[in-house]
Design a protein around this motif. Structure first.
Motif, PDB file in Angstrom:
ATOM      1  N   VAL A 120       0.845  -1.189   0.000  1.00  0.00           N
ATOM      2  CA  VAL A 120       0.000   0.000   0.000  1.00  0.00           C
ATOM      3  C   VAL A 120       0.881   1.240   0.000  1.00  0.00           C
ATOM      4  O   VAL A 120       1.833   1.334   0.776  1.00  0.00           O
ATOM      5  N   VAL A 121       0.538   2.205  -0.861  1.00  0.00           N
ATOM      6  CA  VAL A 121       1.136   3.535  -0.808  1.00  0.00           C
ATOM      7  C   VAL A 121       0.142   4.433  -0.080  1.00  0.00           C
ATOM      8  O   VAL A 121      -1.011   4.544  -0.492  1.00  0.00           O
ATOM      9  N   VAL A 122       0.575   5.032   1.023  1.00  0.00           N
ATOM     10  CA  VAL A 122      -0.237   6.005   1.751  1.00  0.00           C
ATOM     11  C   VAL A 122       0.191   7.382   1.291  1.00  0.00           C
ATOM     12  O   VAL A 122       1.375   7.716   1.351  1.00  0.00           O
ATOM     13  N   VAL A 123      -0.779   8.170   0.838  1.00  0.00           N
ATOM     14  CA  VAL A 123      -0.487   9.461   0.242  1.00  0.00           C
ATOM     15  C   VAL A 123      -1.494  10.495   0.737  1.00  0.00           C
ATOM     16  O   VAL A 123      -2.631  10.144   1.057  1.00  0.00           O
ATOM     17  N   GLY A 124      -1.094  11.726   0.809  1.00  0.00           N
ATOM     18  CA  GLY A 124      -1.990  12.817   1.189  1.00  0.00           C
ATOM     19  C   GLY A 124      -2.104  13.813   0.059  1.00  0.00           C
ATOM     20  O   GLY A 124      -2.304  13.440  -1.086  1.00  0.00           O
ATOM     21  N   HIS A 125      -1.995  15.071   0.389  1.00  0.00           N
ATOM     22  CA  HIS A 125      -1.912  16.218  -0.506  1.00  0.00           C
ATOM     23  C   HIS A 125      -3.237  16.655  -1.128  1.00  0.00           C
ATOM     24  O   HIS A 125      -3.551  17.831  -1.126  1.00  0.00           O
ATOM     25  N   SER A 126      -4.040  15.748  -1.659  1.00  0.00           N
ATOM     26  CA  SER A 126      -5.256  16.152  -2.376  1.00  0.00           C
ATOM     27  C   SER A 126      -6.418  16.488  -1.442  1.00  0.00           C
ATOM     28  O   SER A 126      -7.389  17.096  -1.885  1.00  0.00           O
ATOM     29  N   HIS A 127      -6.333  16.061  -0.172  1.00  0.00           N
ATOM     30  CA  HIS A 127      -7.401  16.253   0.816  1.00  0.00           C
ATOM     31  C   HIS A 127      -8.643  15.422   0.464  1.00  0.00           C
ATOM     32  O   HIS A 127      -9.685  15.602   1.068  1.00  0.00           O
ATOM     33  N   ARG A 128      -8.539  14.537  -0.507  1.00  0.00           N
ATOM     34  CA  ARG A 128      -9.678  13.717  -0.939  1.00  0.00           C
ATOM     35  C   ARG A 128      -9.446  12.268  -0.530  1.00  0.00           C
ATOM     36  O   ARG A 128      -8.508  11.618  -1.011  1.00  0.00           O
ATOM     37  N   ALA A 129     -10.310  11.745   0.345  1.00  0.00           N
ATOM     38  CA  ALA A 129     -10.191  10.366   0.797  1.00  0.00           C
ATOM     39  C   ALA A 129     -10.475   9.411  -0.353  1.00  0.00           C
ATOM     40  O   ALA A 129     -11.426   9.599  -1.109  1.00  0.00           O
ATOM     41  N   ARG A 130      -9.615   8.396  -0.474  1.00  0.00           N
ATOM     42  CA  ARG A 130      -9.867   7.382  -1.495  1.00  0.00           C
ATOM     43  C   ARG A 130      -9.075   6.117  -1.205  1.00  0.00           C
ATOM     44  O   ARG A 130      -7.993   6.161  -0.617  1.00  0.00           O
TER      45      ARG A 130
END
Length: 178
Positions: A112-122
């Motif tokens: 799994v890659v955990v990523v933020g930045h967009s503020h959109r949960a997915r």
């Protein structure tokens, strides 16, 4: 339990409350995908995660594009952690598109890659490596406020993207490579 958060965007506090605060306090591992904004916010979240307490949880965090020099001096841009046979690579994502996230995940042998930045949960399990973005519980912008909780199962991890009120946005499961 593993709690995944991102994009706090605070100035002097962690902005945690209600269910999200309880989850962070009770987690064995908190993954934060960047953008605390200030070192005071990082310290406040670290204290709630229990990183300084005997028997407390662990905070694994990365720096985001809005983090000040104090945060960037204390956390890396990319982290790798494994729990319940699942390998995570954590990155903020402002320097990545879908292709480079997939390449990073494969390079690090991640599930799994955990990523933020967009503020959109997915949750996107469709690529070579699944992608989890917890959204932002504190600064959702044009999205619903969100975060993720993952619990260990016999097969790996069972996860949910949740609103701070506990509404389930999406449920998913993650298994590591055999």
């Amino acid at each position: 339990m593993i709690v995944v958060v991102s994009d706090t965007h605070g100035t002097d506090g962690h902005r945690l409350e209600g269910r999200v605060l309880d989850a962070v306090r009770g987690a064995e591992l908190v993954l934060h995908a960047g953008d605390f904004t200030t070192e005071a916010v990082y310290e406040a979240l670290r204290a709630e995660a229990g990183d300084d307490r005997d028997g407390g949880g662990e905070l694994v965090a990365v720096a985001g594009n809005n983090d000040d020099t104090g945060v960037r001096a204390r956390v890396e841009r990319t982290r790798v952690v494994e729990r319940a046979g699942v390998r995570f690579v954590v990155v903020h994502g402002h320097e990545h598109d879908e292709t480079t996230l997939s390449l990073l995940g494969r390079q690090e042998g991640a599930d799994v890659v955990v990523v933020g930045h967009s503020h959109r949960a997915r949750w996107d399990p469709g690529g070579a490596v699944a992608v989890l973005n917890p959204g932002s519980y504190a600064d959702p912008r044009w999205n619903r406020p969100a975060y993720a909780e993952l619990e260990q199962t016999a097969e790996g991890l069972s996860g949910r993207l949740l609103t701070p009120d506990g509404d389930v946005l999406e449920a998913f499961s993650v298994t590591g490579e055999p």
